[in-house]
Design an enzyme around this catalytic site. Sequence first.
Site, short mmCIF file in Angstrom:
data_model
loop_
_atom_site.label_atom_id
_atom_site.label_comp_id
_atom_site.label_asym_id
_atom_site.label_seq_id
_atom_site.Cartn_x
_atom_site.Cartn_y
_atom_site.Cartn_z
N GLY A 66 0.83 -1.20 0.00
CA GLY A 66 0.00 0.00 0.00
C GLY A 66 0.86 1.24 0.00
O GLY A 66 2.06 1.18 -0.20
N CYS A 67 0.22 2.40 0.23
CA CYS A 67 0.94 3.68 0.13
C CYS A 67 1.67 3.98 1.44
O CYS A 67 1.35 4.96 2.10
CB CYS A 67 -0.03 4.79 -0.19
SG CYS A 67 -0.82 4.62 -1.79
N VAL A 68 2.60 3.13 1.85
CA VAL A 68 3.28 3.40 3.12
C VAL A 68 4.72 3.81 2.91
O VAL A 68 5.30 3.53 1.92
CB VAL A 68 3.23 2.18 4.06
CG1 VAL A 68 1.81 1.91 4.49
CG2 VAL A 68 3.86 0.97 3.43
N GLY A 74 -2.36 4.57 3.99
CA GLY A 74 -0.90 4.63 4.09
C GLY A 74 -0.48 5.81 4.95
O GLY A 74 0.53 5.78 5.66
#
Lengths: 106, 533
Positions: A104-106, B273
């Site tokens: 994911g967007c991490v 996120g």
Amino acid sequence: MPQIELAGKTYEVDEDGFLQELDKWSEEFAEAYAHVEEIDGKLTEEHWMVINYLRNYYQQFGIAPMIRKICKDLKIDMKKLYELFPTGPAKGACKLAGLSKPTGCV
Amino acid sequence: MIRKTGIQDFTKPGGQVAELEPADWMKLPAPYDQMDKPLKKLTEDQRKRMDATLDGVVAIGILPPSMPEEEKAFVDRFLAGVEKLFDAKDNWTFLQPLYHSLEYCVKCQICSDACPAYVASGRQDIYRPTMRPELLRRIISTYVKKEHPLLRKFKASNIELNAQALIRLAELAYRCTLCRRCAQVCLLGCDNALISREIRKIFSQQMGIAPKEVHEKGSVQQIKVGSSTGMTPPALADILEFTEEEIAEKTGKKIKIPVDKKGSDILLLHNAGEFLAWPENLEAFAILFDAAGIDWTLSSELVGYDAVNYGVWYDDVQFARVALRHAQAAKNLGVKRISLGECGHAHKAMIVVADRVLTGELNIPRESALPLMEKIVMSGRIKLDPGRNNFPVTLHDPCNMVRLMGIVEPQRRILRKIAPQFREMTPHGVENYCCGGGSGFAIIQSNNFPDWRSSVSGRMKLKQTLDAFADAPSADVKKYVCAPCSNCKGQYRELFNTYGVWEKSGIFYGGLVELIVNAMADLKQPFIQWEWH
Ligand code: SF4
Ligand code: SF4
């Protein structure tokens, strides 16, 4: 599927070296893997503190914890975390702890 | 040395269509001009598993078919997908702009110099915005329309298609960030980014080929467990509890983050996120909305707590599934409207593209949080002290919010009010450059793709950002790039770590709402901490 050989055992990993069969994790695995993640010598108590924390959190919630939370709960700062795991918490520490790769967007 | 490459190079077996060498790349300002390394090469073993014959880089990692029958099936499947693109039943959403962009281009090449990847690479032909469309055009001419060989010769539209060429095309579709800077300069209104996405769509919908971070670990995981990060509702609850503690420690305020509050004015959709990597963004939203008396809530419903919709980059079906779940979460809570937090692609997905999918009761008003922040800042309801932001600040324009949606001024009016040393990048606004991490690039973390992203697609952004602070280059002067998008922040983090930008130049990155909260006069200590680079 790529494989990695550590201390005489073979493990399935992804292209970036994250363990694929999470139940194959062992302390020997972490110990033998450490040098790949640029850690010199044997894992110290501080390394184990982080690794165990990550594993516990992962078992409970199914994801790696927020870095802010690791630092706060273990009373260490980012600098220290990078000293312990030169390739970073999301890569080195998670790999040694046998967590799957953060997504994911991490 | 850059070799000229053309369509014919795509169909040749083996080798690489283009070689990327640091000496060719666009120069960065000192001291960053001495730092370039060649991209990591795949090992021989990896090359057996993954095709890297486009440019030595791998975003997807396709295993080429080995037997002639398999190869034929591979090509046939692709061609069947192309036919579907032109069938109004299958592609009613995008058929018209696709048709226009393919038919109207006069190959003037004006768009090439607008493309940051093309220019930064030292002008590699393969990265021209027109390269993908031209390949597709020739495939259509030769295999779908089956135009007469003489006509094809006259039009130079012939191609001898093989699986190798298609695999290279699939990878090439992931060398375009879908930033649409090329589309903006085209006098005929051709949108080559749309074509990149249509090509990705064929590979995904027809052939099951997509980068695993985007599909399997991305949209598939989101639908299954609730978030592409793997975050489940109990994990969300744990994170929110932590966030509330942090808010209390930093501000002394006891704020409860509202979850599943029925009938609220606003359902706020955050990129999950953000919660994991930049929780201060979530904290700042909570502090600001609390102070302004906004009636808002988060959702704890699966998918409802993660605004991402990766389908907008590669797959209409996955896109629609997620968009419906988002709208359903809002409907279940009976909110008046949905507001999108600082996530660019989620803006495009939910506010723009979802208009084609959501009808009736699910067509709930949807808007960006940026104008709402502006309203709060300008209303005078909160006491703000710009002196607290007295450091150099520049603004990054996320392509989806700014170029695509035209949200240009709210963030600027805010910054002019709260950041005395605000300065623009050159160029900026709708002409700004993409961070280089758009369309899923910032999350594609395997093999040598991150190298390519830092060295090539993000290069222009790095240069532009450094240039904006050229008057205060010393690392002793702390500086802030305001990037109101999770994806752009991920890319900035990577760029800054790769080049050591914090250490060398003292530049930090973060969102917009953090700067607003940092200016709040009633907070005992500054909200922005400069330690989490
Ligand atoms: S897309 Fe537009 S600008 Fe680019 S070559 Fe075609 S006509 Fe020219
Ligand atoms: S959309 Fe952006 S990255 Fe893609 S070709 Fe156009 S300018 Fe280049």
